[in-house]
Design a protein around this motif. Structure first.
Motif, short mmCIF file in Angstrom:
data_model
loop_
_atom_site.label_atom_id
_atom_site.label_comp_id
_atom_site.label_asym_id
_atom_site.label_seq_id
_atom_site.Cartn_x
_atom_site.Cartn_y
_atom_site.Cartn_z
N ASP A 127 0.80 -1.22 0.00
CA ASP A 127 0.00 0.00 0.00
C ASP A 127 0.84 1.27 0.00
OD1 ASP A 127 0.86 0.06 2.65
OD2 ASP A 127 -1.13 -0.34 3.50
N GLU A 128 2.15 1.14 0.17
CA GLU A 128 3.04 2.30 0.07
C GLU A 128 3.65 2.45 -1.32
OE1 GLU A 128 5.56 -1.03 2.00
OE2 GLU A 128 3.51 -0.27 2.14
N GLY A 156 11.89 3.53 2.51
CA GLY A 156 11.62 3.67 3.93
C GLY A 156 10.18 3.80 4.33
N LEU A 157 9.26 3.75 3.37
CA LEU A 157 7.84 3.72 3.72
C LEU A 157 7.42 2.27 3.95
CD1 LEU A 157 6.47 6.29 1.11
CD2 LEU A 157 6.72 6.64 3.57
N GLY A 158 6.49 2.08 4.87
CA GLY A 158 6.08 0.72 5.19
C GLY A 158 6.85 0.12 6.34
N ASP A 159 7.84 0.86 6.88
CA ASP A 159 8.57 0.36 8.04
C ASP A 159 7.69 0.32 9.28
OD1 ASP A 159 10.79 0.21 6.44
OD2 ASP A 159 11.67 2.08 7.13
N THR A 161 3.40 0.58 10.61
CA THR A 161 2.05 0.29 10.15
C THR A 161 1.39 1.53 9.56
OG1 THR A 161 1.83 -1.40 11.84
CG2 THR A 161 -0.20 -0.60 10.85
N ASN A 162 0.77 1.36 8.41
CA ASN A 162 -0.06 2.39 7.78
C ASN A 162 0.70 3.58 7.22
OD1 ASN A 162 -2.53 1.06 8.01
ND2 ASN A 162 -2.89 1.85 10.07
N GLU A 163 1.97 3.40 6.84
CA GLU A 163 2.64 4.44 6.04
C GLU A 163 2.17 4.29 4.58
OE1 GLU A 163 6.88 5.80 7.95
OE2 GLU A 163 6.85 3.91 6.89
N ASP A 164 0.87 4.13 4.46
CA ASP A 164 0.20 3.95 3.17
C ASP A 164 0.19 5.28 2.42
OD1 ASP A 164 -1.67 3.62 1.14
OD2 ASP A 164 -3.36 3.25 2.47
N VAL A 165 0.68 5.28 1.18
CA VAL A 165 0.58 6.48 0.35
C VAL A 165 -0.89 6.69 0.01
CG1 VAL A 165 1.11 7.46 -1.92
CG2 VAL A 165 2.91 6.31 -0.61
N ASP A 166 -1.46 7.83 0.45
CA ASP A 166 -2.87 8.10 0.16
C ASP A 166 -3.07 9.46 -0.51
OD1 ASP A 166 -2.51 9.82 2.32
OD2 ASP A 166 -4.33 9.18 3.38
N GLY A 167 -1.98 10.03 -1.00
CA GLY A 167 -2.05 11.25 -1.80
C GLY A 167 -0.77 11.38 -2.59
N LEU A 168 -0.88 11.70 -3.89
CA LEU A 168 0.34 11.84 -4.70
C LEU A 168 0.11 12.80 -5.84
CD1 LEU A 168 0.81 10.16 -7.72
CD2 LEU A 168 -0.04 8.34 -6.26
N THR A 185 8.04 8.43 8.52
CA THR A 185 9.45 8.76 8.72
C THR A 185 10.24 8.16 7.57
OG1 THR A 185 9.25 8.76 11.14
CG2 THR A 185 11.46 8.54 10.22
N VAL A 186 10.96 9.00 6.85
CA VAL A 186 11.88 8.55 5.81
C VAL A 186 13.21 9.24 6.05
CG1 VAL A 186 10.10 8.03 4.08
CG2 VAL A 186 11.02 10.35 4.24
N THR A 187 14.20 8.93 5.25
CA THR A 187 15.53 9.50 5.46
C THR A 187 15.49 11.02 5.41
OG1 THR A 187 16.56 7.55 4.48
CG2 THR A 187 17.90 9.55 4.62
#
Length: 236
Positions: A127-128, A156-159, A161-168, A185-187
């Protein structure tokens, strides 16, 4: 200003205004949510919705993309709806494959992310991730081919729960503007689900790599959106 989950707000750098008023064109504000949208041109808006519903004679599923052809936007929104993309024709048909992020590239490829882990012909994802669909035909008989555009796990997304991309939104220079379902949280940067952050990709597909901007593009809490999830983005 007040708005509903199915409306679109616009910020011009100094003030907010209503860009799309769903109630003007028959979209109920009760129990419905616009998951994301893409502005194609001055009169064409693409949208995807959280749950199935009927709009006039058009039956819409949460795997579909709806096209709105406007005669006006703003506080007096008017126009007509049609089916742009039928997700069930091309393998989107489970509750984990609801489209929750959307964009269209200049070459015509449609980018989506989903609420769960999608499995479409030739591609599986998380989902990320962001999938790309290259259309052969669109509308009631949608056909084409899938590929992996952006591997969120690789950056680094998905590390959590729920770092689901929901807007792009992908801008003409290739930068990818993202928002997530929960805090991320990403680098080099972290934020909340009302924020927008930017990936400048150095590679895409299965070998996705990003240079993340060290500051948020949009800080939702600054605008009082602490209780809201920003789940639709368009950068003009």
């Amino acid at each position: 200003m007040a708005a509903e989950d199915v409306d679109i707000l616009q910020y011009d750098g100094s003030s907010w205004s209503l860009f799309f008023d769903a109630s003007d064109v028959g979209i109920s504000t009760s129990g419905q949510d616009m998951n994301d949208f893409a502005v194609v041109d001055a009169t064409t808006l693409l949208m995807t919705f959280r749950t199935a519903f009927t709009l006039g004679t058009l039956a819409i599923e949460p795997y579909d993309i709806v096209q709105f052809t406007a005669t006006s936007f703003g506080s007096n929104t008017a126009g007509t709806f049609s089916l742009y993309f039928d997700g069930s024709d091309v393998g989107l048909d489970t509750t984990s494959e609801v489209i929750d992020a959307l964009d269209v590239l200049p070459d015509g490829r449609i980018l989506i992310s989903t609420t769960g882990n999608p499995a479409v012909p030739g591609v599986t994802g998380q989902d990320e991730d962001i999938l790309a669909f290259t259309p052969v035909s669109l509308g009631d008989v949608t056909s084409g081919a899938w590929s992996l555009y952006f591997d969120g796990t690789a950056v680094g997304l998905g590390d959590t729960t729920n770092e689901d991309v929901d807007g792009l939104d992908v801008t003409p220079n290739g930068d990818i503007y993202l928002s997530t379902l929960v805090d991320f949280t990403v680098t080099g940067i972290s934020g909340l689900n009302e924020d927008v952050f930017v990936c400048t990709p150095t590679s895409l597909g299965e070998s996705t790599a990003c240079s993340f901007a060290p500051t948020l593009y949009f800080d939702g809490s600054f605008w009082g959106l602490d209780a809201n999830d920003v789940d639709g983005i368009f950068i003009p």
